[in-house]
Design a protein around this motif. Structure first.
Motif, mmCIF file in Angstrom:
data_model
loop_
_atom_site.group_PDB
_atom_site.id
_atom_site.type_symbol
_atom_site.label_atom_id
_atom_site.label_comp_id
_atom_site.label_asym_id
_atom_site.label_seq_id
_atom_site.Cartn_x
_atom_site.Cartn_y
_atom_site.Cartn_z
ATOM 1 N N GLY A 39 0.792 -1.213 0.000
ATOM 2 C CA GLY A 39 0.000 0.000 0.000
ATOM 3 C C GLY A 39 0.822 1.260 0.000
ATOM 4 N N ILE A 40 0.121 2.369 0.163
ATOM 5 C CA ILE A 40 0.736 3.683 0.252
ATOM 6 C C ILE A 40 0.397 4.280 1.610
ATOM 7 C CG2 ILE A 40 0.701 4.101 -2.233
ATOM 8 C CD1 ILE A 40 -1.830 5.763 -1.816
ATOM 9 N N LYS A 41 1.270 5.162 2.095
ATOM 10 C CA LYS A 41 1.032 5.786 3.390
ATOM 11 C C LYS A 41 1.647 7.179 3.401
ATOM 12 C CE LYS A 41 3.412 4.710 6.999
ATOM 13 N NZ LYS A 41 4.086 4.028 8.132
ATOM 14 N N GLY A 42 1.202 7.987 4.334
ATOM 15 C CA GLY A 42 1.749 9.323 4.494
ATOM 16 C C GLY A 42 1.217 9.954 5.756
ATOM 17 N N GLY A 43 1.822 11.076 6.146
ATOM 18 C CA GLY A 43 1.352 11.724 7.353
ATOM 19 C C GLY A 43 2.244 12.862 7.802
ATOM 20 N N LEU A 44 2.101 13.211 9.070
ATOM 21 C CA LEU A 44 2.750 14.366 9.679
ATOM 22 C C LEU A 44 4.008 13.961 10.430
ATOM 23 C CD1 LEU A 44 2.623 17.410 10.634
ATOM 24 C CD2 LEU A 44 1.286 16.554 12.592
ATOM 25 N N ASN A 45 5.064 14.759 10.289
ATOM 26 C CA ASN A 45 6.292 14.623 11.079
ATOM 27 C C ASN A 45 6.386 15.774 12.074
ATOM 28 O OD1 ASN A 45 7.055 12.440 9.567
ATOM 29 N ND2 ASN A 45 8.833 13.411 8.625
ATOM 30 N N LEU A 46 6.822 15.488 13.285
ATOM 31 C CA LEU A 46 7.205 16.498 14.268
ATOM 32 C C LEU A 46 8.609 16.137 14.731
ATOM 33 C CD1 LEU A 46 3.886 16.838 16.316
ATOM 34 C CD2 LEU A 46 4.812 18.473 14.663
ATOM 35 N N GLY A 179 6.444 1.881 17.152
ATOM 36 C CA GLY A 179 5.148 2.513 17.003
ATOM 37 C C GLY A 179 3.997 1.566 17.271
ATOM 38 N N VAL A 180 2.796 2.128 17.137
ATOM 39 C CA VAL A 180 1.578 1.369 17.333
ATOM 40 C C VAL A 180 0.600 1.778 16.233
ATOM 41 C CG1 VAL A 180 0.650 3.088 18.937
ATOM 42 C CG2 VAL A 180 -0.264 0.766 18.963
ATOM 43 N N GLY A 181 -0.163 0.823 15.725
ATOM 44 C CA GLY A 181 -1.098 1.125 14.656
ATOM 45 C C GLY A 181 -2.357 0.280 14.740
ATOM 46 N N ASN A 186 -8.780 -2.253 4.896
ATOM 47 C CA ASN A 186 -7.666 -1.794 4.065
ATOM 48 C C ASN A 186 -7.071 -0.468 4.522
ATOM 49 O OD1 ASN A 186 -7.867 -4.017 2.332
ATOM 50 N ND2 ASN A 186 -9.414 -3.001 1.069
ATOM 51 N N VAL A 187 -7.500 0.032 5.674
ATOM 52 C CA VAL A 187 -7.026 1.324 6.175
ATOM 53 C C VAL A 187 -6.090 1.092 7.361
ATOM 54 C CG1 VAL A 187 -7.693 3.547 7.152
ATOM 55 C CG2 VAL A 187 -9.124 2.463 5.409
ATOM 56 N N ASN A 188 -4.952 1.784 7.357
ATOM 57 C CA ASN A 188 -3.978 1.701 8.448
ATOM 58 C C ASN A 188 -3.781 3.085 9.040
ATOM 59 O OD1 ASN A 188 -2.583 0.102 5.831
ATOM 60 N ND2 ASN A 188 -3.083 -1.157 7.594
ATOM 61 N N VAL A 189 -3.924 3.207 10.350
ATOM 62 C CA VAL A 189 -3.641 4.455 11.046
ATOM 63 C C VAL A 189 -2.720 4.146 12.212
ATOM 64 C CG1 VAL A 189 -5.801 5.584 10.400
ATOM 65 C CG2 VAL A 189 -5.713 4.229 12.497
ATOM 66 N N GLY A 190 -1.857 5.107 12.570
ATOM 67 C CA GLY A 190 -0.968 4.840 13.675
ATOM 68 C C GLY A 190 -0.043 5.992 13.981
ATOM 69 N N ALA A 191 0.831 5.760 14.961
ATOM 70 C CA ALA A 191 1.831 6.728 15.394
ATOM 71 C C ALA A 191 3.152 5.993 15.606
ATOM 72 C CB ALA A 191 1.394 7.420 16.680
ATOM 73 N N ARG A 192 4.234 6.707 15.357
ATOM 74 C CA ARG A 192 5.558 6.087 15.397
ATOM 75 C C ARG A 192 6.593 7.112 15.852
ATOM 76 N NH1 ARG A 192 7.589 3.561 9.835
ATOM 77 N NH2 ARG A 192 6.103 1.951 10.479
ATOM 78 N N TYR A 193 7.664 6.602 16.480
ATOM 79 C CA TYR A 193 8.787 7.479 16.835
ATOM 80 C C TYR A 193 10.059 6.941 16.192
ATOM 81 C CZ TYR A 193 11.952 10.469 19.400
ATOM 82 O OH TYR A 193 12.907 11.406 19.724
ATOM 83 N N ASN A 194 10.836 7.852 15.582
ATOM 84 C CA ASN A 194 12.118 7.528 14.970
ATOM 85 C C ASN A 194 13.234 8.047 15.871
ATOM 86 O OD1 ASN A 194 11.522 6.920 11.712
ATOM 87 N ND2 ASN A 194 9.997 8.176 12.746
ATOM 88 N N TYR A 195 14.103 7.165 16.332
ATOM 89 C CA TYR A 195 15.200 7.545 17.227
ATOM 90 C C TYR A 195 16.517 7.381 16.474
ATOM 91 C CZ TYR A 195 18.264 7.592 21.311
ATOM 92 O OH TYR A 195 19.244 7.893 22.217
ATOM 93 N N GLN A 219 5.798 10.656 14.401
ATOM 94 C CA GLN A 219 5.008 10.606 13.175
ATOM 95 C C GLN A 219 3.586 10.124 13.463
ATOM 96 O OE1 GLN A 219 7.460 7.873 10.865
ATOM 97 N NE2 GLN A 219 8.303 9.564 9.677
ATOM 98 N N ILE A 220 2.638 10.713 12.749
ATOM 99 C CA ILE A 220 1.262 10.233 12.705
ATOM 100 C C ILE A 220 0.968 9.921 11.249
ATOM 101 C CG2 ILE A 220 -1.162 10.793 13.128
ATOM 102 C CD1 ILE A 220 -0.201 12.815 15.223
ATOM 103 N N TYR A 221 0.430 8.739 10.965
ATOM 104 C CA TYR A 221 0.295 8.329 9.564
ATOM 105 C C TYR A 221 -1.055 7.705 9.260
ATOM 106 C CZ TYR A 221 1.345 3.604 11.269
ATOM 107 O OH TYR A 221 1.324 2.404 11.948
ATOM 108 N N LEU A 222 -1.385 7.731 7.979
ATOM 109 C CA LEU A 222 -2.572 7.093 7.434
ATOM 110 C C LEU A 222 -2.154 6.336 6.186
ATOM 111 C CD1 LEU A 222 -5.707 6.728 7.261
ATOM 112 C CD2 LEU A 222 -5.731 8.839 5.895
ATOM 113 N N GLY A 223 -2.556 5.066 6.085
ATOM 114 C CA GLY A 223 -2.180 4.262 4.945
ATOM 115 C C GLY A 223 -3.357 3.505 4.360
ATOM 116 N N PHE A 224 -3.208 3.120 3.113
ATOM 117 C CA PHE A 224 -4.236 2.346 2.420
ATOM 118 C C PHE A 224 -3.560 1.129 1.780
ATOM 119 C CE2 PHE A 224 -5.605 6.732 2.484
ATOM 120 C CZ PHE A 224 -6.908 6.623 2.964
ATOM 121 N N GLY A 225 -3.975 -0.070 2.178
ATOM 122 C CA GLY A 225 -3.396 -1.288 1.667
ATOM 123 C C GLY A 225 -4.290 -1.971 0.653
ATOM 124 N N PHE A 226 -3.684 -2.838 -0.137
ATOM 125 C CA PHE A 226 -4.469 -3.577 -1.132
ATOM 126 C C PHE A 226 -3.792 -4.908 -1.426
ATOM 127 C CE2 PHE A 226 -1.735 -0.410 -3.076
ATOM 128 C CZ PHE A 226 -0.948 -1.155 -3.936
#
Length: 226
Positions: A39-46, A179-181, A186-195, A219-226
């Protein structure tokens, strides 16, 4: 020429990613596990660099974006491998108030904004409990471009610090993601930390300004799988 080099590196990473997925897909099919998901995914970085210097008055997170492709390949009904290829913005907003930087580097007191753009390849191991998944693993990133703007306290618009170029920063970054999601059909939502585990600046002005700090990105993300 630099753009061509970046395209070649991105293409190589993408080919490695697709080859990896093909191998895992074959193994999954042979073991009668559920089929893989792409799938594809994208979202916000802080993001933030956590600079620790006497001249630093304040640090603030910098907002950015990430987007790309992902795969989720089951090992069994509870565990899956989740590789990704992402374009991601990182950096930080750091306020300098001392006079040392002005006298040595010609940078007035004010806010320095670091803008770092990477191609990132995380490979996480995901543990699934119903729709919930907890994932963690390593990542490897390549720096595509970097620019640093000086929002001087005496001016209303930023000035680019021309002494700083992409070559002043380490091209390769690596670290860990956790992270956790939630997978809802087919929808993926979640949050992740990059160290990050490698310092951002290599030498000279970049090293002095960042004080050997490393990337830290929520990161907070939204993805769509297929």
């Amino acid at each position: 020429m630099k753009h061509l080099a970046h395209i070649r590196i991105y293409t190589t990473m993408l080919l490695v990613f697709l080859t990896f997925l093909a191998g895992i897909t074959t193994t999954s099919a042979q073991s009668n596990n559920p089929g893989p998901k792409f799938g594809i995914k994208g979202g916000l970085n802080l993001s933030q660099l956590y600079v620790d210097q006497p001249n630093v008055e304040d640090e603030n997170m910098k907002a950015g974006i990430h987007f790309g492709v992902f795969g989720k390949i089951p090992i069994n009904s509870f565990v899956a491998v989740q590789p990704e290829v992402l374009y991601t913005n990182m950096g930080s907003k750091i306020s300098y108030g001392g006079s040392d930087f002005e006298s040595v580097f010609g940078i007035e007191s004010g806010e320095i904004r670091f803008n770092l753009n990477y191609i990132q390849v995380p490979i996480a191991l995901a543990v699934n409990v119903g729709p919930l998944n907890i994932h963690a693993g390593p990542y490897l990133s390549y720096l595509l471009s970097a620019n640093v703007n000086n929002w001087k306290s005496s001016e209303s618009s930023p000035t680019e610090i021309r002494e700083l170029e992409t070559d002043d920063f380490n091209k390769i970054d690596y670290g860990l993601v956790v992270g956790v999601g939630f997978d809802i059909k087919n929808v993926n939502v979640g949050a992740r930390y990059n160290y990050g585990l490698r310092q951002v600046g290599n030498d000279g002005l970049a090293g002095n300004l960042t004080d050997n700090s490393k990337n830290g990105v929520g990161q907070i993300y939204l993805g769509f799988g297929f």
